[in-house]
Each structure stands twice: as structure tokens, then as C-alpha cells.
Design a protein around this motif. Sequence first.
Motif, PDB file in Angstrom:
ATOM      1  N   ALA A 205       2.740  10.129   9.647  1.00  0.00           N
ATOM      2  CA  ALA A 205       2.203   9.328   8.548  1.00  0.00           C
ATOM      3  C   ALA A 205       1.410  10.194   7.576  1.00  0.00           C
ATOM      4  CB  ALA A 205       1.326   8.212   9.101  1.00  0.00           C
ATOM      5  N   GLU A 206       0.595  11.084   8.116  1.00  0.00           N
ATOM      6  CA  GLU A 206      -0.217  11.960   7.265  1.00  0.00           C
ATOM      7  C   GLU A 206       0.668  12.853   6.400  1.00  0.00           C
ATOM      8  OE1 GLU A 206      -3.837  15.261   7.707  1.00  0.00           O
ATOM      9  OE2 GLU A 206      -3.046  14.214   9.467  1.00  0.00           O
ATOM     10  N   GLU A 207       1.756  13.319   6.960  1.00  0.00           N
ATOM     11  CA  GLU A 207       2.663  14.193   6.209  1.00  0.00           C
ATOM     12  C   GLU A 207       3.315  13.458   5.052  1.00  0.00           C
ATOM     13  OE1 GLU A 207       6.699  16.095   7.616  1.00  0.00           O
ATOM     14  OE2 GLU A 207       4.989  17.214   8.450  1.00  0.00           O
ATOM     15  N   ILE A 208       3.646  12.187   5.250  1.00  0.00           N
ATOM     16  CA  ILE A 208       4.241  11.392   4.169  1.00  0.00           C
ATOM     17  C   ILE A 208       3.191  11.038   3.135  1.00  0.00           C
ATOM     18  CG2 ILE A 208       5.447   9.234   3.611  1.00  0.00           C
ATOM     19  CD1 ILE A 208       6.585   9.353   6.489  1.00  0.00           C
ATOM     20  N   GLY A 209       1.994  10.713   3.590  1.00  0.00           N
ATOM     21  CA  GLY A 209       0.854  10.474   2.711  1.00  0.00           C
ATOM     22  C   GLY A 209       1.109   9.465   1.619  1.00  0.00           C
ATOM     23  N   ASP A 210       0.996   9.892   0.368  1.00  0.00           N
ATOM     24  CA  ASP A 210       1.134   8.999  -0.782  1.00  0.00           C
ATOM     25  C   ASP A 210       2.574   8.886  -1.271  1.00  0.00           C
ATOM     26  OD1 ASP A 210      -1.609   8.364  -0.940  1.00  0.00           O
ATOM     27  OD2 ASP A 210      -2.035  10.211  -2.045  1.00  0.00           O
ATOM     28  N   GLY A 211       3.504   9.321  -0.449  1.00  0.00           N
ATOM     29  CA  GLY A 211       4.907   9.249  -0.851  1.00  0.00           C
ATOM     30  C   GLY A 211       5.455   7.840  -0.939  1.00  0.00           C
ATOM     31  N   GLY A 212       4.757   6.903  -0.323  1.00  0.00           N
ATOM     32  CA  GLY A 212       5.157   5.511  -0.401  1.00  0.00           C
ATOM     33  C   GLY A 212       6.314   5.144   0.501  1.00  0.00           C
ATOM     34  N   ALA A 213       6.766   3.895   0.358  1.00  0.00           N
ATOM     35  CA  ALA A 213       7.813   3.365   1.230  1.00  0.00           C
ATOM     36  C   ALA A 213       9.125   4.136   1.086  1.00  0.00           C
ATOM     37  CB  ALA A 213       8.031   1.888   0.929  1.00  0.00           C
ATOM     38  N   ALA A 214       9.429   4.581  -0.116  1.00  0.00           N
ATOM     39  CA  ALA A 214      10.693   5.291  -0.325  1.00  0.00           C
ATOM     40  C   ALA A 214      10.724   6.590   0.476  1.00  0.00           C
ATOM     41  CB  ALA A 214      10.902   5.582  -1.809  1.00  0.00           C
ATOM     42  N   ALA A 215       9.636   7.347   0.421  1.00  0.00           N
ATOM     43  CA  ALA A 215       9.577   8.595   1.187  1.00  0.00           C
ATOM     44  C   ALA A 215       9.581   8.318   2.689  1.00  0.00           C
ATOM     45  CB  ALA A 215       8.327   9.384   0.798  1.00  0.00           C
ATOM     46  N   LEU A 216       8.884   7.252   3.101  1.00  0.00           N
ATOM     47  CA  LEU A 216       8.860   6.879   4.510  1.00  0.00           C
ATOM     48  C   LEU A 216      10.271   6.563   4.997  1.00  0.00           C
ATOM     49  CD1 LEU A 216       7.571   5.986   7.186  1.00  0.00           C
ATOM     50  CD2 LEU A 216       7.089   3.763   6.119  1.00  0.00           C
ATOM     51  N   LYS A 217      11.001   5.774   4.233  1.00  0.00           N
ATOM     52  CA  LYS A 217      12.341   5.367   4.659  1.00  0.00           C
ATOM     53  C   LYS A 217      13.309   6.548   4.658  1.00  0.00           C
ATOM     54  CE  LYS A 217      11.728   0.536   3.372  1.00  0.00           C
ATOM     55  NZ  LYS A 217      12.150  -0.580   2.507  1.00  0.00           N
ATOM     56  N   ARG A 218      13.140   7.478   3.727  1.00  0.00           N
ATOM     57  CA  ARG A 218      13.973   8.686   3.762  1.00  0.00           C
ATOM     58  C   ARG A 218      13.703   9.499   5.021  1.00  0.00           C
ATOM     59  NH1 ARG A 218      12.723   9.024  -1.765  1.00  0.00           N
ATOM     60  NH2 ARG A 218      11.077  10.555  -1.325  1.00  0.00           N
ATOM     61  N   THR A 219      12.408   9.623   5.352  1.00  0.00           N
ATOM     62  CA  THR A 219      12.027  10.367   6.561  1.00  0.00           C
ATOM     63  C   THR A 219      12.612   9.725   7.808  1.00  0.00           C
ATOM     64  OG1 THR A 219       9.960  11.131   5.557  1.00  0.00           O
ATOM     65  CG2 THR A 219      10.067  11.138   7.963  1.00  0.00           C
TER      66      THR A 219
ATOM     67  N   ASP B   1       0.848  -1.199   0.000  1.00  0.00           N
ATOM     68  CA  ASP B   1       0.000   0.000   0.000  1.00  0.00           C
ATOM     69  C   ASP B   1       0.880   1.244   0.000  1.00  0.00           C
ATOM     70  OD1 ASP B   1      -1.811   2.041   0.380  1.00  0.00           O
ATOM     71  OD2 ASP B   1      -2.874   1.059   2.035  1.00  0.00           O
ATOM     72  N   ARG B   2       0.772   2.060  -1.046  1.00  0.00           N
ATOM     73  CA  ARG B   2       1.631   3.228  -1.181  1.00  0.00           C
ATOM     74  C   ARG B   2       1.277   4.332  -0.187  1.00  0.00           C
ATOM     75  NH1 ARG B   2       5.286   5.273  -4.536  1.00  0.00           N
ATOM     76  NH2 ARG B   2       5.420   7.545  -4.773  1.00  0.00           N
ATOM     77  N   HIS B   3       0.027   4.409   0.207  1.00  0.00           N
ATOM     78  CA  HIS B   3      -0.401   5.455   1.136  1.00  0.00           C
ATOM     79  C   HIS B   3       0.051   5.082   2.553  1.00  0.00           C
ATOM     80  CE1 HIS B   3      -2.687   8.852   2.559  1.00  0.00           C
ATOM     81  NE2 HIS B   3      -3.244   8.081   3.486  1.00  0.00           N
ATOM     82  N   ILE B   4       0.792   5.961   3.178  1.00  0.00           N
ATOM     83  CA  ILE B   4       1.377   5.676   4.487  1.00  0.00           C
ATOM     84  C   ILE B   4       0.390   6.068   5.591  1.00  0.00           C
ATOM     85  CG2 ILE B   4       3.276   6.158   6.061  1.00  0.00           C
ATOM     86  CD1 ILE B   4       3.999   4.562   3.495  1.00  0.00           C
ATOM     87  N   THR B   5       0.120   5.109   6.481  1.00  0.00           N
ATOM     88  CA  THR B   5      -0.745   5.340   7.633  1.00  0.00           C
ATOM     89  C   THR B   5      -0.092   4.730   8.869  1.00  0.00           C
ATOM     90  OG1 THR B   5      -1.969   3.277   7.228  1.00  0.00           O
ATOM     91  CG2 THR B   5      -2.873   5.312   6.272  1.00  0.00           C
ATOM     92  N   TYR B   6      -0.570   5.136  10.017  1.00  0.00           N
ATOM     93  CA  TYR B   6      -0.087   4.550  11.269  1.00  0.00           C
ATOM     94  C   TYR B   6      -1.171   3.651  11.822  1.00  0.00           C
ATOM     95  CZ  TYR B   6       1.831   4.056  15.963  1.00  0.00           C
ATOM     96  OH  TYR B   6       2.320   3.537  17.136  1.00  0.00           O
ATOM     97  N   GLU B   7      -1.063   2.356  11.541  1.00  0.00           N
ATOM     98  CA  GLU B   7      -2.024   1.342  11.980  1.00  0.00           C
ATOM     99  C   GLU B   7      -1.240   0.123  12.457  1.00  0.00           C
ATOM    100  OE1 GLU B   7      -5.686   1.248   9.208  1.00  0.00           O
ATOM    101  OE2 GLU B   7      -4.038   1.918   7.911  1.00  0.00           O
TER     102      GLU B   7
END
Length: 352
Positions: free
Chosen positions: A282-296, A250-256
Motif C-alpha cells: 500500500a505504501e508503495e502505491i501511495g497516492d497512485g489511486g485506484a487505477a495504480a492499485l488495480k494495475r499492481t 480516497d486516492r491515497h492507498i492504505t491497508y486498513e
Amino acid sequence: MTTVTDQPMTPAALRSAELERQIAVDPGRFRILTGDRPTGALHLGHYFGTLHNRVRLQDLGAEVFVLIADYQVLTDRDVAERLGEYVEGLLLDYLAIGVDPARTTVFNHSAVPALNQLLLPFLSLVSVAELGRNPTVKDEIAHSRQAAVSGLMYTYPVHQAADILFCKGNLVPVGQDQLPHLEITRTVARRFNERYGPVFPEPDALLSAAPLLLGTDGTKMSKSRGNSVALGASEDETARLIKGATTDADRHITYEPETRPGVSGLVLLAALCLDRDPHAVAEEIGDGGAAALKRTVTDAVNAKMAPIRARRAEYAQDMGQVRDILRAGNERANAVAEATLTEVREAMGMFR
């Protein structure tokens, strides 16, 4: 401020909340015992779970003893491998995060004979059945690395009682799963006092409010699972480990946390480093996907750890000074242990 799920208000949690209020008013009345087994490098799970809380309590003015439990390495291992290396690594990590040897006593088991001698009278105060029923011992036995369970495994909770009571510790930071061990300590203290006279406090549990931090594979972060980011890891090593972390499709990042443990574990790690709410991260990363999450996450971890890593590297340049800090802590612990053992002998009517 980072928020996590509320701590269930069990009797232990209510008592812990009351203790926090008392610490804020009069920290000097508390003597705290905590520690680690030197079985590998400390990691981010340790930092957010226990280490930063030790510094908080130290800075509030409580008296803190930190045990390097080298003897207890043998509870679930046939030999204590790389022991010297791991002990020195713990010392570097403690100093790097802000443990102050002028205010906190850091010592190791094998250097304090009087502490370990308390194990003998303490063992007479508990039954084999009581030790066998201890759920933490059962779990440790189930996951033991030894071909056969040693006697040390069964006496582990009583050895921990000696760790706490040698300094007359009255407060022990623990997780919910460690409460049975602390109850053994309370039982030992109570029975000793009833049989021989008042010597020991019955220590309270200070429950950790820290969330479970998952490793890069989506399971509990652990030294032995190869899924952790060590406190001493470099920026590049941190980036590599986080890049390989488990996520989902799932590309959309959420905290669940319940349904998306891998993604949520990374979000929580970033939130803890940034001191923010994980839902907001999570909301700030949103649709950035796993790559954006891991950079953050990588950026947040490296920024949070940068001053700690710098202090660690500075201390590592003079290991003689680091070893002197442990020797001084051992001297302090020995003096405390000898005084307690003298009281125990007198209470039991023994001659020296």
C-alpha cells in the motif's frame, strides 16, 4: 513474507501451532482429509485459503486425501447441476497447483460406497438435538437454496465424519467456523470406540492462518456471488474483473481492512501474490489511486497464476489422463474404505 493479523491464541490455535511443529518433525504420522464441493470454479480465495496448503502438506511428506464431495452438493441444492463439468474443473485445478496423484489420493464421494455406508452406524451415535444445535448447520439452513430443508442437510456433519474417519484421518485443515463440524467427528469417533472398541482416531484441527480474501465487490470471495477470479481465468478476464472491483473515493492507498475493505482486499491480494507485507504494498502505491492499485493487483495475479494456468492448459489437452487419475484415486479410496468398513463390522459383531 506476507504478514496478516495474528491468529488469536485460543486453545484450538495453540493446539494447531503444536501440530505444525509435529508435522515438521514427523510428517509421516499424519493422514489428512480435505476437499471441496464441485459447485463451481475454484478461485483465488480457495488458492490462498486452502489449496496451496494442501500442496505444502503433501510436499512435507504427510499423507493427503482430497475429496470431491459430489454427494454433498445436494445438501443445499435440489439438483447437482453441471456436476461432470465441475468435477473435471476441480481435477484440473488440483493438478495445476501441484497436487501430485502419486502422493495425494483424489477421489469422489459417489465412487466410494463403503465410505457412505459408514454414515448408517455413525448416525446412531449422535442425537437429532445435537445435529440441530450445530451452528454450521444452522448457517447452511439459513442460506439454503432449497424450498425446504432436506434430511441430508441435518446429516451433513455426520457425513463429513464418515469422510474423515473412513481413512482414519487424524488431521483436518479447517477454518475457525468449521470447528463445530470437526467436533461432531471427534464425538462420533469417541462414542464408537467406547461402544464397540478402539477403531478410530479423534482427529485434530489444523487451523488455517490464511486471511479472509474479499471478492471484487468487497464481500467474501464466493463461487455463487460472481465476485471471484477463477484459477482458470485468462489474463484478459483477470484484468477485466479487477478493473471493475470496488474501491473508495480516497486516492491515497492504505491497508486498513476494518475501514477500507474494498481497497484493503485488493492490497492483500497483491501482497499474497507478491509474498510481501500488505502495508508495504500500500505504501508503495501511495497516492497512485485506484487505477495504480488495480494495475499492481492485475500484474501480481497474472504473474503468480501464469505457471498454474500453463499447467492447467497442458493437462486439459488430455482429459482422458485426468479422468484416469480420478479413477486411480477412487480405487485407492475404495480399498481403504472397504478395510475400514470391515473393521467396523467386526467391532459391531456383524456377519457378512
